[in-house]
Write a protein that holds these residues in place. Structure first.
Motif, short mmCIF file in Angstrom:
data_model
loop_
_atom_site.label_atom_id
_atom_site.label_comp_id
_atom_site.label_asym_id
_atom_site.label_seq_id
_atom_site.Cartn_x
_atom_site.Cartn_y
_atom_site.Cartn_z
N ILE A 1 0.85 -1.20 0.00
CA ILE A 1 0.00 0.00 0.00
C ILE A 1 0.88 1.25 0.00
CG2 ILE A 1 -1.79 1.26 1.28
CD1 ILE A 1 -2.72 -1.49 2.41
N VAL A 2 1.89 1.26 0.88
CA VAL A 2 2.77 2.43 0.99
C VAL A 2 3.56 2.63 -0.31
CG1 VAL A 2 4.67 3.46 2.28
CG2 VAL A 2 2.91 2.18 3.49
N GLU A 3 3.94 1.53 -0.95
CA GLU A 3 4.74 1.64 -2.18
C GLU A 3 3.96 2.35 -3.30
OE1 GLU A 3 7.41 -2.28 -1.09
OE2 GLU A 3 5.94 -2.44 -2.72
N GLN A 4 2.64 2.23 -3.29
CA GLN A 4 1.85 3.00 -4.28
C GLN A 4 2.07 4.50 -4.04
OE1 GLN A 4 -2.38 1.58 -4.58
NE2 GLN A 4 -1.64 -0.06 -3.26
N ALA A 5 2.12 4.87 -2.76
CA ALA A 5 2.33 6.29 -2.44
C ALA A 5 3.75 6.73 -2.80
CB ALA A 5 2.06 6.54 -0.95
N LEU A 6 4.73 5.85 -2.57
CA LEU A 6 6.11 6.23 -2.93
C LEU A 6 6.23 6.43 -4.43
CD1 LEU A 6 8.34 3.96 -0.64
CD2 LEU A 6 7.62 6.33 -0.31
N ASP A 7 5.53 5.60 -5.20
CA ASP A 7 5.58 5.76 -6.65
C ASP A 7 4.94 7.09 -7.06
OD1 ASP A 7 6.67 4.34 -8.85
OD2 ASP A 7 4.63 4.11 -9.64
N ALA A 8 3.85 7.45 -6.38
CA ALA A 8 3.20 8.73 -6.67
C ALA A 8 4.12 9.90 -6.29
CB ALA A 8 1.88 8.84 -5.90
N VAL A 9 4.86 9.75 -5.19
CA VAL A 9 5.82 10.79 -4.78
C VAL A 9 6.86 10.99 -5.88
CG1 VAL A 9 7.72 11.25 -3.16
CG2 VAL A 9 5.50 10.50 -2.29
N ARG A 10 7.35 9.87 -6.44
CA ARG A 10 8.34 9.95 -7.53
C ARG A 10 7.77 10.69 -8.72
NH1 ARG A 10 10.44 5.13 -5.56
NH2 ARG A 10 8.79 3.81 -6.36
N LEU A 11 6.55 10.29 -9.11
CA LEU A 11 5.91 10.90 -10.28
C LEU A 11 5.71 12.40 -10.06
CD1 LEU A 11 4.28 10.35 -12.97
CD2 LEU A 11 2.26 10.12 -11.52
N LEU A 12 5.16 12.76 -8.90
CA LEU A 12 4.85 14.16 -8.62
C LEU A 12 6.12 14.97 -8.38
CD1 LEU A 12 1.77 13.55 -6.29
CD2 LEU A 12 1.70 14.67 -8.53
N GLY A 13 7.10 14.34 -7.72
CA GLY A 13 8.36 15.04 -7.42
C GLY A 13 9.04 15.52 -8.69
N ALA A 14 8.96 14.71 -9.75
CA ALA A 14 9.59 15.08 -11.02
C ALA A 14 8.91 16.31 -11.62
CB ALA A 14 9.51 13.90 -12.01
N GLU A 15 7.71 16.63 -11.14
CA GLU A 15 6.97 17.81 -11.65
C GLU A 15 7.03 18.95 -10.65
OE1 GLU A 15 3.04 16.24 -12.00
OE2 GLU A 15 3.70 14.55 -13.22
N GLY A 16 7.83 18.79 -9.59
CA GLY A 16 7.91 19.82 -8.56
C GLY A 16 6.68 19.84 -7.66
N ARG A 17 5.94 18.73 -7.62
CA ARG A 17 4.74 18.67 -6.78
C ARG A 17 4.97 17.73 -5.61
NH1 ARG A 17 -0.62 19.50 -8.18
NH2 ARG A 17 -0.91 20.84 -9.96
N ARG A 18 4.14 17.88 -4.59
CA ARG A 18 4.21 17.06 -3.40
C ARG A 18 2.90 16.29 -3.25
NH1 ARG A 18 4.03 17.64 1.85
NH2 ARG A 18 2.53 19.33 1.63
N LEU A 19 3.02 15.05 -2.80
CA LEU A 19 1.79 14.29 -2.52
C LEU A 19 1.21 14.81 -1.21
CD1 LEU A 19 -0.14 11.91 -3.04
CD2 LEU A 19 1.46 10.46 -1.78
N SER A 20 -0.01 15.35 -1.25
CA SER A 20 -0.55 15.97 -0.02
C SER A 20 -1.71 15.17 0.58
CB SER A 20 -1.00 17.40 -0.30
OG SER A 20 -1.91 17.45 -1.38
N HIS A 21 -2.46 14.42 -0.24
CA HIS A 21 -3.63 13.71 0.27
C HIS A 21 -3.64 12.26 -0.25
CE1 HIS A 21 -4.84 17.90 0.71
NE2 HIS A 21 -5.85 17.53 1.45
N VAL A 22 -4.14 11.36 0.57
CA VAL A 22 -4.30 9.96 0.14
C VAL A 22 -5.72 9.52 0.46
CG1 VAL A 22 -3.57 7.57 0.52
CG2 VAL A 22 -1.85 9.38 0.47
N VAL A 23 -6.40 8.94 -0.51
CA VAL A 23 -7.74 8.40 -0.25
C VAL A 23 -7.74 6.90 -0.55
CG1 VAL A 23 -8.90 10.60 -0.68
CG2 VAL A 23 -8.62 9.04 -2.57
N PHE A 24 -8.25 6.11 0.40
CA PHE A 24 -8.36 4.66 0.19
C PHE A 24 -9.66 4.41 -0.57
CE2 PHE A 24 -5.04 2.40 2.61
CZ PHE A 24 -4.45 3.47 3.27
N MET A 25 -9.65 4.79 -1.86
CA MET A 25 -10.85 4.64 -2.68
C MET A 25 -10.53 3.92 -3.97
SD MET A 25 -13.03 8.10 -2.25
CE MET A 25 -13.59 8.68 -0.65
N GLY A 26 -9.40 3.23 -4.00
CA GLY A 26 -9.07 2.42 -5.17
C GLY A 26 -9.71 1.05 -5.03
N MET A 27 -8.98 0.02 -5.43
CA MET A 27 -9.57 -1.31 -5.36
C MET A 27 -9.57 -1.82 -3.92
SD MET A 27 -7.59 -2.74 -8.68
CE MET A 27 -8.38 -4.31 -8.84
N GLY A 28 -10.65 -2.49 -3.56
CA GLY A 28 -10.67 -3.18 -2.28
C GLY A 28 -11.45 -2.48 -1.19
#
Ligand code: SAH
Ligand code: SF4
Length: 362
Positions: A145-172
């Motif tokens: 679960i946390v690794e999904q967030a780390l991947d998002a941090v990588r994606l957003l970091g490359a754009e100068g953005r920060r991951l600020s919110h997480v919602v458990f609204m994906g699968m499951g």
């Protein structure tokens, strides 16, 4: 949509975050390294490092040993799709063992939200949901679960953005994978890892009452979202089958227990299905259920899913229902339907990739 090659199903080294802080420290000490290196490694992970070699303040021989023993992540990207002119990115990951899950990054002005998965598939089986149509796969581990967030941090970091919110609204259904979800929330909010405030983390549930009560006792104070969709048992029994076990009045009582304990307002999600739950009767029943409570209603226009009997309401019907609910004295927001063209309702990218694979192998 870009389809990425599969890397095979063989799990190799453990993912670094499959170790607890104390286990990683013990590993470091047994490799003649001071325990504080664990904080450095976590700091790099939190900044989106894609390899141990990037971890500049960790001595080179230790970086090589970490590389030999661990993976940065256990997730393998197998498809990526973009929508909303690049504001939404949806990624499908393969897990160790071959199941797959998806997560969605949504960029807004001043914040970036990740919609995260907690299970491969879902055992609840709501008839309007793409995830519910597949056989249940398995629970995710906290690190997955946390690794999904780390991947998002990588994606957003490359754009100068920060991951600020997480919602458990994906699968499951997060509350059906309770221990791993709570552990992942602790890590997402741990200042030594991602440091996301629990109030910016939304745990959405179809209504497993005992777990909602337990969550209230954790001292986590995450935002709780209840997927209500109907205020009378007869309809909710169909739309959210777990209602047969945990009826709606008991569910709202448990959710308000959570609100009392945490002083956090509860969100009630209402997927609008044309002609099914968007009538004046539904608005009145919703009003009777929630009036005077620390509650907020989010209306989500249905994101169409193939082979379901449901239709999305017209815009005018959404506005009308919003007005009817407001007239009941409740506060209401219409949630935007981000990522429709990225198959972004939960389970939909997974559904498309699986259908394409079936076609290829047929
Ligand atoms: N299982 C949990 C969390 C994942 S679903 C839950 O049900 O709360 C997250 C939200 O997406 C839920 O409110 C769910 O009802 C909603 N949802 C599922 N399928 C949808 C669809 N096709 N269109 C719009 N919302 C959908
Ligand atoms: Fe599961 Fe939530 Fe989909 Fe229902 S809406 S099937 S609980 S993921």
């Amino acid at each position: 949509m870009t389809q990425l090659p599969l890397n095979g199903l063989v799990a190799d080294r453990p993912a670094i975050l499959s170790l607890s802080a104390s286990d990683l420290e013990a590993w470091l000490v047994s490799h003649a390294a001071p325990a504080y290196r664990r904080q450095q490694v976590w700091g790099w992970l939190a900044r989106g490092s894609a390899s141990f070699d990037e971890m500049g303040d960790v001595p080179k021989p230790l970086r090589s040993e970490l590389e030999r023993e661990f993976r940065i992540t256990s997730l393998r990207q197998i498809a990526v799709s973009e929508a909303d002119r690049g504001l939404t990115t949806k990624t499908l990951y393969e897990l160790d063992g071959g199941h797959s899950v998806e997560s969605v990054v949504m960029r807004y002005s001043g914040r970036s939200t990740l919609c995260i998965s907690s299970q491969a598939g879902c055992p609840i089986g709501c008839p309007f949901c793409a995830t519910g149509k597949f056989p249940f796969g398995r629970n995710l581990k906290a690190n997955e679960i946390v690794e999904q967030a780390l991947d998002a941090v990588r994606l957003l970091g490359a754009e100068g953005r920060r991951l600020s919110h997480v919602v458990f609204m994906g699968m499951g259904e997060p509350m059906a994978n309770y221990q791993a979800v709570v552990e992942s929330v602790r890590r997402l909010s741990d200042p030594e890892l991602l440091g996301i405030s629990p109030r910016r983390i939304v745990v959405s549930t179809s209504g497993l009452i005992p777990r909602i009560t337990q969550l209230g006792e954790e001292k986590l104070a995450v935002t709780l979202a209840i997927s209500l969709h109907a205020a009378r048992d007869e309809l909710r029994d169909v739309l959210v089958p777990i209602n047969r076990k945990y009826p709606v009045a008991d569910l709202v009582a448990a959710a308000q227990g959570y609100a009392d304990r945490t002083s956090r307002r509860v969100s009630y999600e209402w997927v609008l299905l044309a002609g099914v739950n968007d009538t004046e009767r539904d608005a009145k029943e919703l009003g009777r259920l929630l009036r005077g409570k620390l509650a907020h209603v989010n209306l989500i226009p249905f994101n169409p899913v193939d082979d379901t009997p449901y239709r999305a309401p017209e815009r005018a019907a959404v506005r009308r229902f919003k007005g009817l609910v407001e007239a009941q004295g409740l506060t209401v927001t219409v949630r935007d339907t981000r990522g429709r063209d990225a198959d972004a309702a939960c389970g939909q990218l997974h559904e498309r990739v699986m259908a394409e694979r079936t076609k290829v192998s047929a």
